[in-house]
Design a protein around this motif. Structure first.
Motif, mmCIF file in Angstrom:
data_model
loop_
_atom_site.group_PDB
_atom_site.id
_atom_site.type_symbol
_atom_site.label_atom_id
_atom_site.label_comp_id
_atom_site.label_asym_id
_atom_site.label_seq_id
_atom_site.Cartn_x
_atom_site.Cartn_y
_atom_site.Cartn_z
ATOM 1 N N ALA A 275 0.834 -1.203 0.000
ATOM 2 C CA ALA A 275 0.000 0.000 0.000
ATOM 3 C C ALA A 275 0.871 1.257 0.000
ATOM 4 O O ALA A 275 0.557 2.244 -0.675
ATOM 5 C CB ALA A 275 -0.931 -0.008 1.206
ATOM 6 N N GLU A 276 1.962 1.218 0.744
ATOM 7 C CA GLU A 276 2.850 2.378 0.785
ATOM 8 C C GLU A 276 3.534 2.611 -0.552
ATOM 9 O O GLU A 276 3.679 3.750 -1.007
ATOM 10 C CB GLU A 276 3.896 2.205 1.880
ATOM 11 N N ILE A 277 3.946 1.525 -1.210
ATOM 12 C CA ILE A 277 4.609 1.655 -2.512
ATOM 13 C C ILE A 277 3.620 2.138 -3.564
ATOM 14 O O ILE A 277 3.941 2.992 -4.400
ATOM 15 C CB ILE A 277 5.262 0.320 -2.909
ATOM 16 N N GLY A 278 2.430 1.581 -3.572
ATOM 17 C CA GLY A 278 1.364 2.091 -4.414
ATOM 18 C C GLY A 278 1.466 1.777 -5.891
ATOM 19 O O GLY A 278 0.715 2.330 -6.691
ATOM 20 N N GLN A 279 2.388 0.921 -6.292
ATOM 21 C CA GLN A 279 2.510 0.492 -7.682
ATOM 22 C C GLN A 279 2.779 -1.003 -7.714
ATOM 23 O O GLN A 279 3.040 -1.632 -6.682
ATOM 24 C CB GLN A 279 3.646 1.239 -8.393
ATOM 25 N N GLU A 280 2.726 -1.565 -8.921
ATOM 26 C CA GLU A 280 2.933 -2.995 -9.094
ATOM 27 C C GLU A 280 4.313 -3.406 -8.592
ATOM 28 O O GLU A 280 5.318 -2.761 -8.897
ATOM 29 C CB GLU A 280 2.814 -3.365 -10.570
ATOM 30 N N ILE A 281 4.365 -4.486 -7.797
ATOM 31 C CA ILE A 281 5.633 -5.054 -7.332
ATOM 32 C C ILE A 281 5.813 -6.367 -8.104
ATOM 33 O O ILE A 281 5.399 -7.436 -7.667
ATOM 34 C CB ILE A 281 5.625 -5.276 -5.806
ATOM 35 N N GLU A 282 6.410 -6.248 -9.266
ATOM 36 C CA GLU A 282 6.458 -7.358 -10.219
ATOM 37 C C GLU A 282 7.126 -8.596 -9.643
ATOM 38 O O GLU A 282 6.775 -9.730 -9.975
ATOM 39 C CB GLU A 282 7.188 -6.908 -11.480
ATOM 40 N N GLY A 283 8.103 -8.394 -8.746
ATOM 41 C CA GLY A 283 8.866 -9.530 -8.238
ATOM 42 C C GLY A 283 8.074 -10.504 -7.395
ATOM 43 O O GLY A 283 8.483 -11.663 -7.244
ATOM 44 N N VAL A 284 6.941 -10.089 -6.831
ATOM 45 C CA VAL A 284 6.158 -10.991 -5.980
ATOM 46 C C VAL A 284 5.613 -12.148 -6.805
ATOM 47 O O VAL A 284 5.793 -13.324 -6.449
ATOM 48 C CB VAL A 284 5.017 -10.221 -5.280
ATOM 49 N N VAL A 285 4.945 -11.844 -7.903
ATOM 50 C CA VAL A 285 4.430 -12.896 -8.774
ATOM 51 C C VAL A 285 5.567 -13.629 -9.477
ATOM 52 O O VAL A 285 5.558 -14.860 -9.605
ATOM 53 C CB VAL A 285 3.446 -12.316 -9.804
ATOM 54 N N THR A 286 6.574 -12.876 -9.919
ATOM 55 C CA THR A 286 7.685 -13.485 -10.651
ATOM 56 C C THR A 286 8.421 -14.500 -9.791
ATOM 57 O O THR A 286 8.922 -15.511 -10.306
ATOM 58 C CB THR A 286 8.655 -12.404 -11.148
ATOM 59 N N THR A 287 8.499 -14.263 -8.488
ATOM 60 C CA THR A 287 9.158 -15.229 -7.601
ATOM 61 C C THR A 287 8.516 -16.597 -7.729
ATOM 62 O O THR A 287 9.218 -17.623 -7.868
ATOM 63 C CB THR A 287 9.082 -14.752 -6.142
ATOM 64 N N ARG A 288 7.203 -16.648 -7.676
ATOM 65 C CA ARG A 288 6.509 -17.939 -7.780
ATOM 66 C C ARG A 288 6.764 -18.576 -9.137
ATOM 67 O O ARG A 288 7.048 -19.782 -9.228
ATOM 68 C CB ARG A 288 5.011 -17.744 -7.560
ATOM 69 N N LEU A 289 6.689 -17.794 -10.198
ATOM 70 C CA LEU A 289 6.853 -18.330 -11.540
ATOM 71 C C LEU A 289 8.275 -18.823 -11.790
ATOM 72 O O LEU A 289 8.482 -19.901 -12.362
ATOM 73 C CB LEU A 289 6.469 -17.264 -12.569
ATOM 74 N N VAL A 290 9.272 -18.045 -11.349
ATOM 75 C CA VAL A 290 10.666 -18.448 -11.546
ATOM 76 C C VAL A 290 10.982 -19.687 -10.701
ATOM 77 O O VAL A 290 11.661 -20.617 -11.175
ATOM 78 C CB VAL A 290 11.624 -17.288 -11.200
ATOM 79 N N TYR A 291 10.496 -19.703 -9.471
ATOM 80 C CA TYR A 291 10.748 -20.867 -8.611
ATOM 81 C C TYR A 291 10.151 -22.134 -9.226
ATOM 82 O O TYR A 291 10.823 -23.180 -9.303
ATOM 83 C CB TYR A 291 10.171 -20.625 -7.230
ATOM 84 N N GLN A 292 8.903 -22.049 -9.693
ATOM 85 C CA GLN A 292 8.272 -23.223 -10.288
ATOM 86 C C GLN A 292 8.989 -23.648 -11.562
ATOM 87 O O GLN A 292 9.198 -24.845 -11.804
ATOM 88 C CB GLN A 292 6.800 -22.920 -10.574
ATOM 89 N N ARG A 293 9.399 -22.672 -12.355
ATOM 90 C CA ARG A 293 10.112 -22.996 -13.603
ATOM 91 C C ARG A 293 11.456 -23.651 -13.285
ATOM 92 O O ARG A 293 11.863 -24.623 -13.935
ATOM 93 C CB ARG A 293 10.331 -21.709 -14.406
ATOM 94 N N SER A 294 12.165 -23.137 -12.277
ATOM 95 C CA SER A 294 13.465 -23.710 -11.925
ATOM 96 C C SER A 294 13.313 -25.136 -11.418
ATOM 97 O O SER A 294 14.137 -26.007 -11.720
ATOM 98 C CB SER A 294 14.169 -22.829 -10.889
ATOM 99 N N ARG A 295 12.277 -25.378 -10.645
ATOM 100 C CA ARG A 295 12.031 -26.744 -10.140
ATOM 101 C C ARG A 295 11.749 -27.698 -11.302
ATOM 102 O O ARG A 295 12.267 -28.824 -11.335
ATOM 103 C CB ARG A 295 10.846 -26.725 -9.185
ATOM 104 N N ASN A 296 10.918 -27.258 -12.238
ATOM 105 C CA ASN A 296 10.576 -28.118 -13.374
ATOM 106 C C ASN A 296 11.790 -28.428 -14.239
ATOM 107 O O ASN A 296 11.886 -29.517 -14.826
ATOM 108 C CB ASN A 296 9.491 -27.454 -14.220
ATOM 109 N N LEU A 297 12.708 -27.473 -14.300
ATOM 110 C CA LEU A 297 13.895 -27.652 -15.143
ATOM 111 C C LEU A 297 15.079 -28.248 -14.390
ATOM 112 O O LEU A 297 16.112 -28.530 -14.986
ATOM 113 C CB LEU A 297 14.309 -26.299 -15.736
ATOM 114 N N GLY A 298 14.946 -28.413 -13.077
ATOM 115 C CA GLY A 298 16.045 -28.939 -12.273
ATOM 116 C C GLY A 298 17.190 -27.961 -12.107
ATOM 117 O O GLY A 298 18.353 -28.365 -11.979
ATOM 118 N N VAL A 299 16.878 -26.643 -12.098
ATOM 119 C CA VAL A 299 17.894 -25.610 -11.947
ATOM 120 C C VAL A 299 17.963 -25.188 -10.482
ATOM 121 O O VAL A 299 16.943 -24.822 -9.887
ATOM 122 C CB VAL A 299 17.572 -24.386 -12.833
#
Length: 336
Positions: A275-299
């Motif tokens: 709420a204080e930042i007041g704009q999109e914090i892209e890294g929150v969603v990207t964390t989940r996506l990158v983590y899942q992608r890394s797990r699937n790829l064995g990285v």
């Protein structure tokens, strides 16, 4: 390419800054945003006082709340939207686009539902023959709007189109390099947001400059491991769109992702930080996506894993950093 007007979709800080840059270079630009009230304020003020106060719009820059009118007959469309809105916006405008339209984007993220790179989405929706380019690099919108020195990378599989977009952006204060490594530029731009959260957490706890430097360096290894598996080139990930953007977002409080991490490290509630930042914090969603992608790829991406556990498994920030420090001793290698 039909029409000389450039349509910029996304009237936040970064979309507005790019529109200002292009308009200063003499290009007629139409800036669209999803909120009619926000667009009305931009039109009345001839500036974006909410995100870029004190920066007047050049005469070549107009604003529009009608999405179809913004893109119809335009030769170049630039998407500067949060990644979660990227597909839906492109699907909406696709029927209105000129047959020979060219597409660029400055979104630094992955597709929300699949974790795919955004060039895959563009190719799927508009066809692989559509000229497409990604704009990325170490950029804060306020500094671009203030005409401070900046450098970016424009990547496309069509070298002539990368050169065209770079030429439109290039000025004495804004240097645009070209690349054909679309994968590397996108991977660098997306994953650095995750690592900026981690760096912010460490600083918020009070772990100091040594820990921050270590996180940046080991974070680069994570970017390179994932990028190389996906087909990126190491020199791209060591360049502006990789290492350059990583250093910027991990070390300066203009970064929303770093500020979000700082708040977590200080024990603040996620909702209050956002709420204080007041704009999109892209890294929150990207964390989940990158983590899942890394797990699937064995990285192996241990920093990303700990950020994921903080955000999605409620792991305390101190415990997440401690888990990184307690990892078993190993030889240092970059990208392995």
């Amino acid at each position: 390419m039909t029409g000389s007007t450039i349509a910029i979709l996304g009237a936040g800080s970064w979309g507005t800054a790019l529109a200002i840059r292009l308009a200063r270079n003499g290009h007629r630009c139409m800036l669209w945003g999803h909120d009619p009230a926000h667009i009305a304020r931009l039109r009345a003020d001839r500036s974006n006082q909410q995100y870029l106060p004190g920066i007047p719009f050049p005469p070549q820059l107009d604003v529009c709340e009608d999405l179809q009118a913004t893109v119809a007959g335009v030769g170049l469309v630039v998407l500067v939207l949060p990644s979660h809105a990227f597909r839906s916006c492109l699907q909406t405008v696709a029927p209105w686009l000129a047959p020979d339209v060219h597409i660029a984007w400055a979104t630094k993220g992955l597709e929300l539902t699949t974790g795919r790179l955004l060039d895959d989405v563009v190719s799927e929706l508009l066809g692989p023959a559509t000229p497409a380019a990604v704009i990325s690099g170490p950029t804060f919108a306020a500094e671009v709007a203030a005409d401070l020195p900046t450098a970016v990378t424009v990547a496309s599989r069509q070298p002539a189109f990368a050169q065209e977009v770079a030429a439109r952006l290039h000025s004495e204060q804004f240097r645009a390099y070209t690349s054909d490594d679309v994968i590397g530029v996108q991977v660098g731009g997306a994953t650095k947001n995750v690592l900026a959260i981690a760096a912010g957490v460490a600083d918020g706890i009070g772990f100091g400059a040594n820990a921050r430097a270590a996180l940046i360096t080991r974070g680069l290894s994570e970017i390179m491991r994932l990028g190389l598996v996906l087909g990126a080139r190491s020199e791209t990930l060591m360049g502006l769109a990789g290492l350059g953007d990583l250093i910027l977002t991990c070390t300066d409080n203009q970064s929303r992702n770093r500020r979000f991490g700082l708040g977590l490290g200080r024990g603040l509630r996620r909702e209050d930080i956002a709420a204080e930042i007041g704009q999109e914090i892209e890294g929150v969603v990207t964390t989940r996506l990158v983590y899942q992608r890394s797990r699937n790829l064995g990285v192996d991406m241990p920093i990303t894993e700990q950020v994921y556990r903080m955000l999605y498994e409620d792991l305390p920030a101190v415990d997440a950093v401690r888990n990184l420090l307690l990892r078993s001793q190993k030889a240092e290698t970059i990208g392995r």
